[in-house]
Design a protein around this motif. Structure first.
Motif, PDB file in Angstrom:
ATOM      1  N   ARG A   1       0.181  -1.176   0.211  1.00 37.44           N
ATOM      2  CA  ARG A   1       0.049  -0.017  -0.265  1.00 37.44           C
ATOM      3  C   ARG A   1       0.796   1.838  -0.108  1.00 37.44           C
ATOM      4  O   ARG A   1       0.478   2.688  -0.875  1.00 37.44           O
TER       5      ARG A   1
ATOM      6  N   GLY B   1      -4.059  12.162  -2.289  1.00 35.93           N
ATOM      7  CA  GLY B   1      -4.366  10.598  -1.923  1.00 35.93           C
ATOM      8  C   GLY B   1      -3.777   9.874  -0.525  1.00 35.93           C
ATOM      9  O   GLY B   1      -4.154   9.028  -0.011  1.00 35.93           O
TER      10      GLY B   1
ATOM     11  N   TYR C   1      -5.635  10.818   2.064  1.00 34.56           N
ATOM     12  CA  TYR C   1      -6.907  10.742   1.889  1.00 34.56           C
ATOM     13  C   TYR C   1      -7.738   9.413   1.992  1.00 34.56           C
ATOM     14  O   TYR C   1      -8.082   8.634   2.813  1.00 34.56           O
ATOM     15  N   TYR C   2      -6.368   7.626   1.663  1.00 33.93           N
ATOM     16  CA  TYR C   2      -7.148   6.906   1.582  1.00 33.93           C
ATOM     17  C   TYR C   2      -6.513   6.519   2.506  1.00 33.93           C
ATOM     18  O   TYR C   2      -6.765   5.189   2.600  1.00 33.93           O
TER      19      TYR C   2
ATOM     20  N   MET D   1      -9.124   3.637   4.347  1.00 32.82           N
ATOM     21  CA  MET D   1      -9.353   3.576   4.031  1.00 32.82           C
ATOM     22  C   MET D   1      -9.263   1.398   3.838  1.00 32.82           C
ATOM     23  O   MET D   1      -7.841   1.651   3.523  1.00 32.82           O
TER      24      MET D   1
ATOM     25  N   VAL E   1      -7.612   0.625  -2.253  1.00 31.41           N
ATOM     26  CA  VAL E   1      -7.080   1.520  -2.435  1.00 31.41           C
ATOM     27  C   VAL E   1      -5.903   1.292  -4.149  1.00 31.41           C
ATOM     28  O   VAL E   1      -6.468   2.463  -5.147  1.00 31.41           O
TER      29      VAL E   1
ATOM     30  N   GLN F   1      -8.470   2.807  -6.914  1.00 30.34           N
ATOM     31  CA  GLN F   1      -8.797   4.237  -6.931  1.00 30.34           C
ATOM     32  C   GLN F   1      -7.235   5.022  -8.081  1.00 30.34           C
ATOM     33  O   GLN F   1      -7.993   5.399  -8.370  1.00 30.34           O
ATOM     34  N   TYR F   2      -6.563   4.298  -7.759  1.00 30.22           N
ATOM     35  CA  TYR F   2      -5.351   4.933  -8.336  1.00 30.22           C
ATOM     36  C   TYR F   2      -5.355   4.684  -9.682  1.00 30.22           C
ATOM     37  O   TYR F   2      -5.177   5.362 -10.394  1.00 30.22           O
TER      38      TYR F   2
ATOM     39  N   GLY G   1     -17.427   4.566  -5.066  1.00 32.73           N
ATOM     40  CA  GLY G   1     -16.054   4.063  -4.251  1.00 32.73           C
ATOM     41  C   GLY G   1     -16.014   4.152  -2.983  1.00 32.73           C
ATOM     42  O   GLY G   1     -15.173   2.771  -2.285  1.00 32.73           O
ATOM     43  N   LYS G   2     -16.802   4.996  -2.105  1.00 34.20           N
ATOM     44  CA  LYS G   2     -16.742   4.154  -1.139  1.00 34.20           C
ATOM     45  C   LYS G   2     -18.049   3.188  -1.452  1.00 34.20           C
ATOM     46  O   LYS G   2     -19.378   3.461  -0.875  1.00 34.20           O
TER      47      LYS G   2
ATOM     48  N   PRO H   1     -16.757  10.565  -3.882  1.00 30.61           N
ATOM     49  CA  PRO H   1     -16.102  10.806  -2.625  1.00 30.61           C
ATOM     50  C   PRO H   1     -15.236  12.109  -3.039  1.00 30.61           C
ATOM     51  O   PRO H   1     -14.671  12.238  -3.851  1.00 30.61           O
TER      52      PRO H   1
END
Lengths: 455, 110
Positions: free
Chosen positions: A23, A80, A83-84, A87, A91, A94-95, A134-135, A225
């Protein structure tokens, strides 16, 4: 070509990094890939234009817009990291999806064939439908994803119908060939062509969130988001406007299309600014502010002036910087206020974090168009274009709307500099976020003295 | 393309294809705007895309130009990708509100 391949490969690499649970490496890899893309585009190494049998052309404006979008994505990736951080799952996706969406954006700012316009818009949009949702356990996020999907697909349908009719009238998908065909006086009143153009522009207007095609855009902005909302209102808006301009600049537009654009401009300016006055939720305020700015950007295009490309780019750059910074500050303030989005969450910001409050002030002033900020220069150049194009009344209307707009930005400024009544949660600012906020805050002032002209 | 098919397509005047496409497109657009069931909405979006495919194929045959039909393949591909994402969004929605009614999605005012 090199830039497109690099971005796509980095996107896939990110997915694998996510699979193996790395991550911490995600944002760094993404930013490295984006910086590599910026370098490739800026130096033109293996750019290979025209590409794919001439349906993509990386000319000057296309490269400038690519740099702007990649730069904005770098800022969002840096944001991010923080922000992430909380989460738990997905993840990497998302990127990666943001990078894939950016590839679509690059394709539509450089299209020279209508097939590529459609494909690019879909490559841009389909990852965004997923990102908006995304959420996964949030109702609002799910609603935003569904509404964005239906609105986007509906728009694609109109765009496709328009493209098919343009093809039927002209017999070609090539932008230059259609431009030559439309310049012929004998084809000025071709009904099929006119209908095709109107439907195509309506389809694109959905992507710009121009009134009356804005439908659910404010809901989508509010429900997605925050990072994705920032992505939509900067990168996607830039891509859509660049493509819109590329399309109309290449053609000889019939009068009816000019009237449609002017009507859209007036309606967008009016609705965006007037409805924004009543908003108390900051994210929704930014959504209507985004619609209002669409109006000003449209005004830069309607004149058909050769300088409108420069003005459009400058405006979008100024708008992007201010918007990214404000959405980061919103996220931080929202966190401190336990998820509330009312503008009163900014109360006491100056006492607590003076520099963040000053940066927010600069960005809000830039959006409002107060002198000595990039937003003012951008609006000034738009108004000059409007006057030069002979749209005196509409320009005065736009000036009035800009003055009206100052009010709702000033409300937020007042909150940020007002003392707090009761003690709330403290506002934590991670170093990377501080860096991005500073960049954006300084950027909106620095951009004011830098006269941007596209190559 | 097989010359026989082109001749067959051309035996019907172009106007008829255009009218049929507009009709199908109108049904699709009205369905997206009016229907409450999200699965029907998804089908109506497909109908809009396919009416365009029909129109492109007809134009392509009448122009004797294969590019229109190549575009049809791209549209089919994109429509498949869109429906994949759309259906997964529906599954997500079903999980959250246990319904496929559009009106259930009303918490964001607008």
């Amino acid at each position: 070509m090199s830039a497109l391949v690099l971005l796509s490969v980095v996107g896939v690499v990110l997915l694998y990094l996510g699979l193996f649970g790395r991550r911490t490496a995600l944002a760094a890899t993404g930013v490295a890939g984006l910086l590599g893309t910026i370098a490739l585009i800026a130096t033109g190494w293996h750019l290979e234009s025209p590409l794919f049998a001439g349906i993509v052309r990386f000319d000057g404006p296309a490269r400038a817009y690519t740099l702007l979008m990649a730069g904005a994505t770098v800022l969002l990736f840096l944001f991010g990291v923080d922000y992430y951080a909380r989460m738990q799952r997905n993840v990497a996706e998302q990127y990666a999806l943001m990078l894939f969406s950016l590839v679509g954006g690059i394709l539509i700012v450089s299209f020279s064939n209508l097939v590529m316009l459609f494909l690019g818009i879909e490559i841009l949009s389909i990852p965004l439908y997923i990102l908006a949702g995304g959420k996964r356990d949030s109702f609002r996020s799910g609603e935003a994803a569904f509404k964005y999907f239906v609105q986007g697909s509906f728009a694609s349908g109109f765009l496709l119908m328009g493209l098919a009719l343009v093809y039927g009238a002209t017999g070609s998908f090539d932008l230059a060939a259609i431009g030559t065909w439309s310049a012929d006086a004998a084809h000025g009143h071709d009904t099929v062509f006119l209908l095709g153009l109107l439907l195509t522009l309506a389809g694109l207007a959905f992507k710009l969130a121009a009134v009356p095609f804005h439908f659910w855009s404010p809901d989508v902005y509010e429900g997605s988001p925050t990072l994705i909302t920032a992505f939509m209102s900067t990168v996607v808006k830039t891509a859509a406007f660049a493509a819109f301009h590329r399309f109309i600049a290449a053609l000889h537009l019939p009068d009816a299309v000019g009237t449609m654009l002017l009507t859209m401009t007036v309606l967008t300016l009016f609705l965006g600014n007037v409805v924004a006055l009543r908003q108390t939720q900051f994210k929704r305020l930014m959504a209507y502010s985004s619609i209002a700015h669409t109006g000003f950007l449209l005004l830069a295009l309607v004149g058909g002036d050769p300088r409108s490309g420069d003005v459009l780019f400058y405006y979008l750059a100024a708008y992007t910087l201010a918007t990214v910074g404000l959405f980061i500050i919103l996220t931080l303030a929202k966190r401190a206020a336990q998820g509330e989005e009312h503008i009163r969450i900014f109360r006491g910001l100056f006492r607590e974090r003076p520099w963040v409050a000053v940066a927010a002030l600069l960005m809000l002033l830039s959006l409002a168009g107060i002198p000595f900020t990039a937003g003012f220069v951008a609006k000034y150049r738009v108004f000059m274009l409007g006057l030069a194009g002979g749209h005196v009344l509409i320009t005065f209307f736009a000036v009035a709307m800009a003055l009206l707009g100052i009010y709702y930005y000033a409300l937020v400024v007042r909150e940020a500099f007002a003392p707090r009544e009761q003690e709330g949660g403290t506002l934590a600012v991670a170093p990377l976020n501080w860096l991005v906020i500073t960049l954006c805050g300084v950027g909106v002032v620095a951009l004011a003295v830098w006269p941007v002209a596209l190559p | 393309m097989d010359q026989g098919i082109i001749t067959a397509i051309r035996t019907v005047p172009l106007d008829h294809y255009v009218l049929l496409s507009f009709l199908l497109f109108g049904i699709g657009a009205a369905g997206v705007a009016l229907r409450r069931n999200t699965i029907i909405v998804l089908m109506c979006i497909e109908l809009m895309f396919n009416s365009v495919n029909l129109l492109l194929a007809a134009f392509s045959a009448h122009h004797s130009d294969p590019r229109g039909q190549v575009f049809v393949f791209f549209i089919m591909l994109v429509a498949a990708a869109e429906v994949t994402v759309g259906l997964s969004i529906l599954v997500m929605m079903k999980r959250i509100v246990d319904s496929v009614d559009v009106n259930q999605l009303n918490r964001l005012k607008g």
